[in-house]
Design a protein around this motif. Structure first.
Motif, mmCIF file in Angstrom:
data_model
loop_
_atom_site.group_PDB
_atom_site.id
_atom_site.type_symbol
_atom_site.label_atom_id
_atom_site.label_comp_id
_atom_site.label_asym_id
_atom_site.label_seq_id
_atom_site.Cartn_x
_atom_site.Cartn_y
_atom_site.Cartn_z
ATOM 1 N N UNK A 48 0.497 -7.651 -9.932
ATOM 2 C CA UNK A 48 -0.222 -6.476 -9.451
ATOM 3 C C UNK A 48 -1.102 -6.809 -8.254
ATOM 4 N N UNK A 49 -1.800 -7.932 -8.320
ATOM 5 C CA UNK A 49 -2.767 -8.272 -7.283
ATOM 6 C C UNK A 49 -2.113 -8.684 -5.968
ATOM 7 N N UNK A 50 -0.833 -9.048 -6.020
ATOM 8 C CA UNK A 50 -0.153 -9.431 -4.785
ATOM 9 C C UNK A 50 0.475 -8.243 -4.063
ATOM 10 N N UNK A 51 0.392 -7.060 -4.657
ATOM 11 C CA UNK A 51 0.986 -5.889 -4.019
ATOM 12 C C UNK A 51 0.092 -5.394 -2.893
ATOM 13 N N UNK A 52 0.665 -5.099 -1.723
ATOM 14 C CA UNK A 52 -0.155 -4.577 -0.622
ATOM 15 C C UNK A 52 -0.586 -3.142 -0.894
ATOM 16 N N UNK A 53 -1.848 -2.881 -0.695
ATOM 17 C CA UNK A 53 -2.347 -1.509 -0.784
ATOM 18 C C UNK A 53 -2.497 -0.950 -2.173
ATOM 19 N N UNK A 77 -7.091 -12.675 -6.650
ATOM 20 C CA UNK A 77 -8.203 -11.876 -7.157
ATOM 21 C C UNK A 77 -9.391 -11.898 -6.210
ATOM 22 N N UNK A 78 -9.611 -13.031 -5.569
ATOM 23 C CA UNK A 78 -10.765 -13.125 -4.676
ATOM 24 C C UNK A 78 -10.669 -12.123 -3.540
ATOM 25 N N UNK A 79 -9.456 -11.903 -3.030
ATOM 26 C CA UNK A 79 -9.283 -10.941 -1.943
ATOM 27 C C UNK A 79 -9.598 -9.522 -2.406
ATOM 28 N N UNK A 80 -9.264 -9.229 -3.674
ATOM 29 C CA UNK A 80 -9.489 -7.892 -4.212
ATOM 30 C C UNK A 80 -10.966 -7.648 -4.491
#
Length: 273
Positions: A48-53, A77-80
């Motif tokens: 889920x976290x690797x999906x763009x947008x 996760x850090x990017x989110x």
């Protein structure tokens, strides 16, 4: 981690935010009405976290997970969470067990907004229709089979299990995230607007059915996989242009729909190699 400043610690079972999350998870209807779905576990979180947008509403983490290597290496996760726009809640393991639907809770739990395909159905490419398949495990298996066999468009009837339920997500191992998902009505509209002839393959013991291994599966078309008990519905049997039967020994009456779909889709995959 720099984003830990954005974590909110929940220490009471009476916390209103936690109570609302538990209420939503108790019912697929409640989740659907809220416009959310929930994915639990590190594998689904990573997908889920690797999906763009992707629009993530909140992340829930049991305290014991924070120091485990598999969590510390979940770099996406850090990017989110870095910008603080996603609410992230940390719970004791005891409180997280009230939230989790697994016998052995692992975390994290991520609430997100599921999205169906934004573009219309392309009838020049393969489509799989799940016709009244109600068992979540079978739906998840079918989605995974489609993704693995290169069928990127999947339509589901209203009587099929909800594609974003927790059980379907776990059975599909996140295959939903790599597919274009439509409703049966989307497919019917596309067929109604099409000027050309569309191949519709129904798995059936119809008198005109053809052995799977003798059928020409190279042209793109629609695969119709019917419900566990009733098979393909009469309406789709009437629409079918090709009827397919799976050859098998006489030692067993039939295969379940998950196995049947794998046999059919990978025979198609084999023919096109």
């Amino acid at each position: 981690m720099s984003y830990e400043r954005n974590f909110t610690l929940i220490e009471s079972a009476q916390n209103e935010r936690l109570k609302n999350a538990i209420r939503l998870l108790a019912s697929n209807n409640a989740l659907r009405q809220s416009g959310l779905a929930a994915a639990e576990g590190l594998h689904l979180a990573e997908s889920l976290l690797h999906l763009p947008g992707v629009n993530i509403e909140s992340v829930w983490i049991p305290q014991s997970l924070l120091n485990k290597p598999e969590w510390l290496t979940l770099s996406a996760l850090s990017d989110v969470l870095e910008n603080g726009l996603v609410r992230c809640f940390v719970l004791s393991d005891a409180l997280f067990s009230k939230l989790s639907k697994l016998k052995t809770p692992t975390g994290p739990m991520i609430f997100f907004e599921p999205e169906n395909a934004s573009t219309g159905i392309d009838l020049s490419k393969d489509i799989a229709l799940l016709d009244g398949i109600q068992d979540p495990g079978n739906v998840g298996t079918l989605l995974r089979n489609c993704a693995a066999a290169g069928v990127q468009q999947v339509a589901l009837s209203d009587h099929s299990a909800w594609v974003w339920s927790d059980k379907v997500l776990r059975a599909g191992m996140g295959a939903q995230f790599s597919l274009h998902l439509f409703s049966e009505s989307d497919l019917l509209k596309a067929l109604g607007a099409s000027a050309g002839k569309v191949t519709v393959r129904a798995t059936s013991l119809h008198p005109k059915s053809v052995d799977l291994f003798d059928a020409d599966l190279k042209p793109a078309g629609i695969w119709v996989f019917g419900s566990e008990g009733q098979g393909v519905s009469p309406a789709w049997l009437d629409r079918a242009s090709h009827y397919i039967r799976i050859p098998q020994s006489h030692h067993i009456e039939s295969l379940n729909v998950g196995s049947s779909s794998a046999v059919c889709l990978f025979e198609q995959f084999r023919q096109r190699r």
